[in-house]
Design an enzyme around this catalytic site. Structure first.
Site, short mmCIF file in Angstrom:
data_model
loop_
_atom_site.label_atom_id
_atom_site.label_comp_id
_atom_site.label_asym_id
_atom_site.label_seq_id
_atom_site.Cartn_x
_atom_site.Cartn_y
_atom_site.Cartn_z
N LYS A 57 12.32 1.73 -4.82
CA LYS A 57 12.94 0.41 -4.99
C LYS A 57 14.40 0.53 -5.42
CE LYS A 57 8.63 -1.92 -6.37
NZ LYS A 57 7.94 -2.59 -7.51
N HIS A 113 -14.39 4.97 18.17
CA HIS A 113 -13.67 5.07 19.44
C HIS A 113 -12.22 5.50 19.22
CE1 HIS A 113 -16.94 3.27 21.79
NE2 HIS A 113 -17.16 2.55 20.72
N GLU A 142 -1.82 5.54 -5.01
CA GLU A 142 -0.79 5.13 -5.97
C GLU A 142 -1.19 5.50 -7.38
OE1 GLU A 142 2.00 1.67 -5.37
OE2 GLU A 142 0.73 0.82 -6.94
#
Length: 544
Positions: free
Chosen positions: A509, A389, A358
């Site tokens: 937004k 894994h 960001e």
């Protein structure tokens, strides 16, 4: 001037041509004392860069680049409160949030440090009241559960810290449960509320603007839950006993219903991803007590001092940042794995994903010009033993070059008599050291590896950094997070970008808000693209 026009950048490009042909294992053969050359310390931290594809010449040129870019001047501007967040015309003063009391720092005519400590004292009063059982719900019972409602920086930092340092909780906080809610769809909150006692639950609404849709949607759901649980209590009483607002917009918090007495403030110069040092850190203080919270601040301040005062050649944030620049811009490595070998740091990769991507996920310079070089890489990660894994297969034998940060504590379980726990920590350390060794050196560490079939060979040459802390404490935790914050800032200076705004996030937004009306029955959807229209129609059909 573009960084590519500096003398050091040009020299680094020439140097990289030869270094790109090198293997890290060969560098160790040529210089057996690499650990002494490329190991750096600060208090309880050790930064090992010896498994990076670098030489003394590489570091010299990288430091030259930092100097040509005026890094020292930028560092002073950061600490002095200059308006280095130029697109929003304000300072970025997260370092002030952990500065000790008594230090003077006047910014825009305001004595900042004094205000910071006044806010800390207000937060401490709330923490004391809750820990002592004096904060009571609508039935008169003391609060035993706190739910932090936030998103992004108002969630990730406090969540990470509470998980990482839970074992340091004082006796006064042992019976206090702290939960975090961030998902917009309500799934986290709905599941949580089904297990909580409304009379003993306190909600902390953390929102800088107090307009964040995700956060307010969850807050309104929590308020409705309380209303349904209490037939005779007024909304004003419920909010005053069960909600605290943490915001830089006190008027909006008041309009929502939170009285001034239940509000904690911070400033518009506190970026969300840099905000856990402020009153946004209330859940941390509730979990660890104010003493623990202040120890985190002290650790961060120790790193601030190191960053500001230590020569660039020995400066941990500068070194880790410049080695990142080397990998990204000269070795063309654009993937970065964060690998903590400590389950307590399970949320660190997500936190650093936000902090770095960001902040520096930008393609426009401070002058408004398109960059002609790569900036922030793609970050991801997982607790090391789980990751072994999962995606380590790609790290070891895939086609992508990846730089890796290994983070581990030298000491754990040293104060217990449980020999099995001590053995587990040794296993953990062995795995951490082994994985970084193989990733960097390849199967040259294995005897007769060249006789193995090709599908069992490990090429290595993945650059690895190891951050070794003495042990995980509030103080070392603060050091680590501050180090990565300053790393991000250093890289932003080299790339000439503003790490303190996030206009891409803001656009998302705004567009989401325009789509809310389109989701209502019989709404016009003609203004949208064909894909969005089709999806809206499908949603509408499925909801009839």
């Amino acid at each position: 001037m573009s960084p590519k026009e500096t003398t050091a950048w040009v020299d680094l490009q020439s140097h990289a041509y030869y270094m790109s042909q090198s293997h890290i294992s060969t560098l160790f053969d040529e210089s057996p004392n690499r650990f002494a050359q490329f190991g750096f310390t600060q208090d309880n931290l050790l930064l090992d860069l010896s498994k990076q594809r670098i030489t003394d010449e590489t570091l010299r040129l990288l430091i030259d680049l930092a100097k040509e870019r005026g890094l020292s001047t930028w560092i002073e501007a950061l600490f002095n409160g200059e308006h280095i967040n130029d697109s929003e015309d304000r300072p970025a003063l997260h370092t002030a949030l952990r500065t000790p009391k008594g230090v003077k720092l006047e910014v825009d005519g305001v004595e900042i440090i004094e205000e910071v400590h006044q806010n800390l004292e207000s937060m401490e009063a709330i923490v004391t009241k809750i820990h002592s059982g004096q904060w009571r719900g609508f039935t008169g019972h003391s609060i035993n559960t706190v739910v932090n409602i936030g998103v992004g920086g108002s969630d990730l930092g406090p969540l990470m810290a509470c998980k990482a340092l839970a074992e340091h909780a004082p006796e006064s906080a042992r019976n206090l449960n702290v939960h975090f809610v961030s998902s917009m769809d309500g799934s986290q909150l709905a599941d949580l509320l089904s297990h909580l006692n409304p009379a003993r639950t306190l909600f902390v609404i953390s929102s800088k603007s107090f307009t964040t849709i995700d956060t307010l949607a969850n807050a309104n759901t929590a308020k409705e839950w309380l209303k349904q649980a209490s037939d005779d209590a007024s909304e004003a009483i419920l909010v005053s006993r069960h909600f605290i607002g943490v915001s830089a917009s006190p008027d909006k918090a008041l309009k929502w219903g939170i009285p001034k007495a239940n509000q904690l403030a911070f400033w518009d110069w506190t970026g969300g991803r840099y905000s856990m040092w402020s009153t946004i850190g209330l859940p941390i203080a509730l979990k660890l007590g104010m003493k623990g919270f202040r120890e985190i601040l002290a650790g961060a301040h120790a790193m601030d001092t190191h960053f500001r005062e230590t020569p660039l050649e020995q400066n941990l944030p500068v070194l880790i940042a410049m080695v990142g620049i080397w990998n990204i811009n000269f070795l063309n490595i654009n993937a970065h794995a964060i690998l903590p070998y400590d389950g307590r740091l399970s949320h660190l990769p997500a936190y650093l994903e936000q902090l770095e991507m960001e902040s520096n996920g930008k393609s426009v310079t401070r002058k408004g010009e398109a960059t002609t070089y790569n900036t922030c890489p793609i970050l991801w990660g997982e607790v090391g033993t789980n990751a072994q894994h999962a995606f380590y297969q790609l790290l070891h034998q895939g086609t992508e070059s990846v730089m890796c940060d290994f983070i581990v504590a030298a000491k754990r379980y040293h104060d217990t008599d449980n020999s099995e726990l001590k053995h587990q920590h040794q296993l953990n350390l062995a795995n951490c050291l082994a994985q970084s060794r193989i990733l960097a050196l390849g199967d040259t560490v294995i005897k007769d590896a060249e006789s193995a079939p090709v599908y069992k060979r490990y090429k290595g040459n993945q650059p690895c950094t190891t951050l070794l802390l003495d042990e995980l404490t509030p103080h070392t935790f603060g050091q680590i997070i501050a180090m990565y914050e300053h790393k991000v800032f250093v890289q932003s200076v080299i790339w000439d970008i503003n790490p303190f705004d996030q206009w891409g996030v803001e656009l998302g937004k705004k567009v989401a808000t325009t789509l809310l009306d389109a989701l209502t029955p019989d709404a016009s959807i003609e203004a949208f693209d064909a894909s969005t229209q089709g999806l809206l129609q499908h949603i509408s059909i499925r909801n009839k």
